[in-house]
Design an enzyme around this catalytic site. Structure first.
Site, short mmCIF file in Angstrom:
data_model
loop_
_atom_site.label_atom_id
_atom_site.label_comp_id
_atom_site.label_asym_id
_atom_site.label_seq_id
_atom_site.Cartn_x
_atom_site.Cartn_y
_atom_site.Cartn_z
N ASP A 100 0.74 -1.48 -0.27
CA ASP A 100 0.26 0.17 0.11
C ASP A 100 0.37 0.96 -0.02
O ASP A 100 1.93 1.07 0.29
CB ASP A 100 -0.81 0.19 0.87
N GLU A 164 0.47 -1.39 5.60
CA GLU A 164 1.31 -0.76 6.44
C GLU A 164 0.88 0.63 7.24
O GLU A 164 1.65 0.89 8.53
CB GLU A 164 2.46 -0.66 6.31
#
Length: 436
Positions: A100, A164
């Site tokens: 991400d 994350e």
């Protein structure tokens, strides 16, 4: 033996790495992580990594790689890739490459954040430094192991993770993998968390305590200041006192020098708001927000407890709080009104101090020195939220990264191909050293 292995693994191949990175950055728009508006679909990245690795996996019969695609939320997978070694229990891993990214507004950039553009050595786009560049880098390493099949004692594991960049939704990424025991065997060797920058070992990170101080005074006409309690002044004076006490109780710690922290712990305001009003109104309320960044040698819970004690004490003794002139008062005895402060916290994180005596750390330092030419471990009070949990679970976590700190989370993000290729050579040397 070492020379042979290094020759087998060779260098990062630009004409393999760049096309993969190009596909990953092409997905960056769809993996921005800022819920509830933007929920990343990490499986879009997983798909490209699988395209590269499956031909060398047991899944297709084309090679030795063991590939496990683990999903806890639709479209939001993690990927565990293993190259088996010959000695049971001998293992090393590259973890923390997340799929991400933080958000990017194309209007603020000089180039399209969501497609890879190349400017000489610069590879530009959202995620090149943090962290899709590392996803591509570690995927290339695993591909090379699968292709060349060197005879290793150590098992080499890569873990590509979801989720994350945001902690408001949990149970999707590395936290879930740990909870399910899927990473347990990584405890038997060093875990390299590949999500920092500037090619040097990052040995310490900060804890973070987001706080909010709500200040209540009494609104009144500014020509009759003696009938008001000025919430802005109360906020300033109270905050100054709180900061003074914080720095007295949590001064620079001797270990900070050992770890090379750029700053000691800090407690400061970063946002200020009030309900609005005329220039001739003394405001009766305001809110100051900010954070504490705490070096890992202090305990987050101790600090929260202390901050609450400071606020309780100031509330109790608000008359004694230093103020700003004959009618800047925080108590109006005739009306039985006192100014007051309320402190609240959002979710706090603890910092990390890596183990400077571990084999994993020494190996990383030696490999860095050989490839980069020097080794200078550093620490910052930025936070890496997931590492502390791994450390507490018994993993020997070391951290490094090959993007650029100057472009981390920034507009016009880029990395350098030469830095990424040095990262590849560091990884090869880590594997090689740990064979002995």
């Amino acid at each position: 033996m070492a020379e042979k292995l290094l020759a087998t693994l060779g260098d990062l191949e630009r004409d393999s790495f760049v096309p993969l990175l190009s596909k990953l950055i092409g997905e960056s728009k769809h993996v921005q992580n800022n819920p509830p508006e933007l929920i990343p679909e990490e499986d879009r990245v997983v798909k490209h990594v699988l395209d590269v690795l499956l031909p060398f996996s047991t899944t297709t019969g084309g090679g030795p790689l063991l590939v496990n695609h683990v999903t806890y939320s639709p479209g939001r997978g993690n990927l565990i890739v293993e190259y088996p070694g010959t000695v049971p229990g001998k293992i090393l891993s590259f973890v923390g490459c997340h799929m991400d990214v933080v958000t990017a507004n194309p209007n603020d950039w000089d180039f399209d954040p969501f497609s890879l553009s190349i400017d000489g050595d610069k590879l530009r786009g959202r995620g090149t430094t943090d962290c899709l560049g590392h996803v591509a880098l570690v995927a290339e390493l695993m591909k090379k192991l699968g292709q060349t099949k060197p005879n290793l004692k150590s098992t080499v594991v890569a873990v590509f993770i979801a989720n994350e960049e945001n902690s408001s939704i949990t149970g999707i990424g590395v936290d879930a993998l740990v909870k399910d025991g899927l990473l347990n065997k990584l405890k038997d060797g060093p875990v390299y968390w590949i999500d920092t920058a500037d090619k040097q070992p990052c040995v310490g990170t900060g804890g973070m305590i987001p706080w909010k101080l709500q200040v209540t005074g009494k609104l009144f006409h500014s020509g009759l200041a003696h009938k008001a309690i000025n919430a802005l002044e109360l906020g300033m004076d109270a905050l100054k006192e709180i900061q003074f006490r914080f720095y007295r109780d949590f001064p620079p710690h001797p270990q900070e020098e050992v770890y090379g922290f750029a700053t000691p712990s800090t407690m400061k305001p970063t946002q200020w708001s009030y309900p609005g009003g005329g220039i001739n109104q003394i405001p009766g309320e305001c809110t100051i927000s900010g954070d504490v960044r705490l070096t890992p040698f202090y305990n987050v819970k101790d600090v929260m407890k202390k901050l609450q004690e400071y606020v309780d004490d100031i509330n109790e003794n608000i008359k004694k709080l230093e103020s700003r002139g004959p009618v800047s008062k925080y108590v109006l005895p005739d009306e039985n009104i006192r100014g007051s402060l309320t402190l609240t916290f959002n979710e706090a994180l603890s910092g990390v101090a890596c183990d400077l005596n571990s084999r994993g750390f020494h190996v990383l330092c030696k490999a860095t020195e050989e490839v980069v030419g020097h080794v200078k471990p550093y620490s910052i009070t930025g936070s890496l939220p997931l590492i502390r949990e791994l450390q507490e679970e018994g993993f020997d976590v070391q951290t490094s990264g090959y993007g650029l700190m100057a472009t981390y989370h920034a507009q016009n993000e880029y990395c350098l191909f030469t830095d990424m290729s040095q990262g590849y050579r560091v990884f090869s040397r880590i594997i090689s050293q740990l064979e002995d």
